[in-house]
Design a protein around this motif. Structure first.
Motif, short mmCIF file in Angstrom:
data_model
loop_
_atom_site.label_atom_id
_atom_site.label_comp_id
_atom_site.label_asym_id
_atom_site.label_seq_id
_atom_site.Cartn_x
_atom_site.Cartn_y
_atom_site.Cartn_z
N UNK A 124 0.84 -1.21 0.00
CA UNK A 124 0.00 0.00 0.00
C UNK A 124 0.87 1.26 0.00
N UNK A 125 1.90 1.26 0.86
CA UNK A 125 2.81 2.41 0.92
C UNK A 125 3.52 2.61 -0.41
N UNK A 126 3.98 1.51 -1.00
CA UNK A 126 4.70 1.60 -2.27
C UNK A 126 3.79 2.05 -3.42
N UNK A 127 2.53 1.60 -3.39
CA UNK A 127 1.57 2.00 -4.44
C UNK A 127 1.16 3.45 -4.28
N UNK A 128 0.98 3.89 -3.04
CA UNK A 128 0.59 5.28 -2.79
C UNK A 128 1.74 6.25 -3.07
N UNK A 129 2.97 5.80 -2.81
CA UNK A 129 4.15 6.65 -3.04
C UNK A 129 5.15 5.87 -3.88
N UNK A 130 4.91 5.78 -5.18
CA UNK A 130 5.75 4.95 -6.07
C UNK A 130 7.18 5.48 -6.14
N UNK A 131 8.06 4.56 -6.55
CA UNK A 131 9.47 4.93 -6.69
C UNK A 131 10.30 4.67 -5.45
N UNK A 132 9.67 4.09 -4.42
CA UNK A 132 10.41 3.79 -3.19
C UNK A 132 11.12 2.44 -3.31
N UNK A 133 11.85 2.09 -2.28
CA UNK A 133 12.59 0.82 -2.23
C UNK A 133 11.62 -0.26 -1.73
N UNK A 134 11.02 -1.02 -2.65
CA UNK A 134 9.95 -1.95 -2.30
C UNK A 134 10.37 -3.01 -1.28
N UNK A 135 11.49 -3.73 -1.48
CA UNK A 135 11.84 -4.74 -0.47
C UNK A 135 12.07 -4.16 0.93
N UNK A 136 12.65 -2.96 0.99
CA UNK A 136 12.87 -2.32 2.28
C UNK A 136 11.54 -1.95 2.93
N UNK A 137 10.61 -1.43 2.13
CA UNK A 137 9.30 -1.07 2.66
C UNK A 137 8.59 -2.29 3.24
N UNK A 138 8.57 -3.37 2.47
CA UNK A 138 7.81 -4.55 2.87
C UNK A 138 8.41 -5.20 4.11
#
Length: 423
Positions: free
Chosen positions: A350-364
Motif C-alpha cells: 500500500x505504501x509503495x503503491x501510494x508513493x511509487x518509486x520507493x525501495x519496495x523490499x525495504x518497505x515490505x
C-alpha cells in the motif's frame, strides 16, 4: 602441597576406575536428550505438515460461494472435536503454563489440537500451524522429562526446547525459532529462561534437519522477495519511517482482535456453535476476497508476483485483519505469526503503491518486522526469522524497523500471559 597431591591422586584413580565417565568436552548425556527432543519435534512437525498439505490439496478446489458452507461446516466439526475430546487451549494457556506451572504442558488434549487444527487450517482459516505444533511438541518435551523424572528448571527447559523445535521446523530458522520460543514468553525480558537457550538451540537444529528430510521442502527463502541492493545510511531512517505504517497496522489488528474477542464472549453458547459462526464469517470474507483465505504461506508469493490497485490492497488489508481476528477469537485453532507477516507485506504494498518509486523490499520487510514485533513482542527473533523467510540478509534495517514496532506497541500486550500475571 599434600592436599593438591591427594586431590590429583583421587582424580587419576577416578579416571582409571570409571573411564566411561571421563569426558574432556562440554558434550554430555543431556545433549543427547536435547537432540532426541528435536528429532521427535521434526518428525511430529513433518508428519503434521504432510497430512495438512494433503487436506489442503483436497479442499482447495472448493471455491466461490461453496467456501461459506465449507468453512461453517469445518468450524462446527472442529468445535465438536474440541467439545468431546477436550479443549487444548491457546497461546495464552501455553505461556501461562511455562511461567507459572514450571513448564508443564499437558499432552492429554493433543489429539483434539491436532484434529481440530487440521480442519481449521486446511479449510481456509487465517491461522497457521505454528501454535498447534508448539503445544504438541512442547507437551512432548514435558512428557519425556516426566518419564525421566526430570524436574525444576530442567523440565521447563525441555518443554521450551520442544516449543523451539516446532517453531524452527515451520519457519526454517533454528536460531530464529529458538529466540522466538524464549521471547514469546514475556513482553520485556527476552532471557528470563536463559537456561533453556542451549537446549532449545540444539533441539531446533536437529528438528530442522529432520523436518526437511521428511517434507523435502528444501533450504532457502520461503517467499520470492525482490532483490535488495546494498544498504545506505538513509535506509535505516527510512526503515523506521516505514515501520510506523506497520506499527499502525499492529495497533489496528490488536484493537480488532480485542473487539471481536469481547463480541464472542458475550454469547454463552457451546464452543462448536461459536466456531461454526466464526467459520461462516471467515468464509464470507474469503468469498468476497479470496486472497484473504488460508494462513498466507503461499498467498504472500501471489501478492509479490501480481500487480494490484491501491483500492484492492486497502480492501485486502481490512479483510485479512478481520479474517485473522475472527479466526483466533471464535475458537478456531492456529497461530497468527505468518498471517501477520502477510498483513505487514500488504501494508508495504500500500505504501509503495501510494508513493511509487520507493525501495519496495525495504518497505515490505520493515512493515512486516514492525507489525510482528508490535503484536507478539518478539523484536530480536523477528529480525532473524524475516531474514530467513525473505532472503533479506541485511539485518540492520530490519533491526531498526523491529525495534520501532516493539517500542511503539500498546502498553498491554495482545497475549495477556506475557505480562507475567496469573489469570
Amino acid at each position: 602441597m599434600d592436599f593438591k597431591r591427594r586431590r590429583l591422586a583421587v582424580t587419576l584413580r577416578n579416571q582409571i576406575n570409571y573411564p566411561l565417565q571421563f569426558n574432556p568436552f562440554v558434550f554430555s548425556k543431556i545433549f543427547l536428550l536435547w537432540v532426541a527432543i528435536g528429532i521427535m519435534g521434526g518428525v511430529i512437525a513433518g508428519l503434521y505438515w504432510m497430512v495438512l498439505e494433503g487436506f489442503m490439496h483436497f479442499l482447495a478446489p472448493v471455491q466461490g460461494l461453496w467456501v461459506i458452507p465449507l468453512m461453517a461446516s469445518a468450524g462446527l466439526l472442529a468445535g465438536l472435536i474440541i467439545h468431546y475430546l477436550g479443549d487444548p487451549g491457546e497461546m495464552d494457556l501455553i505461556v501461562n503454563n511455562i511461567r507459572f506451572k514450571g513448564g508443564h504442558l499437558e499432552p492429554k488434549n493433543n489429539p483434539s489440537m491436532i484434529l481440530s487444527s487440521w480442519l481449521c487450517i486446511a479449510s481456509g482459516g487465517s491461522a497457521g500451524p505454528e501454535a498447534p505444533l508448539v503445544q504438541v511438541v512442547g507437551s512432548t518435551g514435558t512428557w519425556i522429562a516426566k518419564k525421566l523424572k526430570i524436574r525444576g528448571e530442567d523440565l521447563r527447559s525441555l518443554t521450551i526446547a520442544g516449543m523451539a523445535s516446532a517453531f524452527t521446523a515451520l519457519f526454517g530458522a533454528p536460531l530464529g525459532g529458538t529466540l522466538f520460543a524464549l521471547e514469546i514468553l514475556h513482553h520485556k525480558h527476552v532471557v528470563e529462561y536463559y537456561q533453556a537457550l542451549i537446549p532449545a538451540f540444539v533441539a531446533s537444529c536437529s528438528s530442522y534437519v529432520i523436518f526437511i528430510l521428511i517434507t523435502h521442502i528444501g533450504i532457502g527463502p520461503t517467499w520470492n522477495f525482490p532483490v535488495y541492493s546494498t544498504p545506505e545510511l538513509n535506509d535505516f531512517f527510512y526503515a523506521m519511517l516505514y515501520a510506523l505504517a506497520g506499527t499502525a497496522a499492529g495497533w489496528l489488528f490488536i484493537f480488532t482482535v480485542r473487539q471481536c474477542r469481547n463480541m464472542f464472549r458475550k454469547f454463552s453458547v457451546p464452543i462448536y456453535v461459536k466456531m461454526a459462526v466464526g467459520g461462516l464469517l471467515i468464509g464470507t470474507i474469503a468469498y468476497y476476497v479470496p486472497l484473504s483465505r488460508y494462513f498466507s504461506h503461499d498467498e504472500l508469493n501471489i501478492l509479490l508476483e501480481e500487480q494490484f490497485s491501491l483500492q484492492f490492497l486497502l480492501i485486502l488489508l481490512g479483510a485479512k485483519i478481520l479474517a485473522i481476528a475472527f479466526t483466533v477469537t471464535s475458537g478456531w485453532r492456529g497461530g497468527f505469526i505468518i498471517p501477520l507477516f502477510f498483513v505487514g507485506a500488504t501494508v508495504g504494498m500500500i505504501v509503495n503503491t501510494a508513493f511509487p518509486g520507493q525501495n519496495l523490499p525495504l518497505i515490505m520487510v520493515s512493515c512486516m518486522a514492525a507489525i510482528n514485533a508490535c503484536v507478539t513482542r518478539t523484536p530480536i527473533s523477528t529480525i532473524i526469522l524475516l531474514s530467513t523467510l525473505t532472503g533479506f540478509h541485511h539485518f540492520i534495517p530490519i533491526m531498526f524497523a523491529s525495534l520501532t514496532g516493539f517500542f511503539l506497541a500498546p502498553k498491554t500486550p495482545l497475549i495477556n500471559a506475557q505480562l507475567g500475571l496469573k489469570e
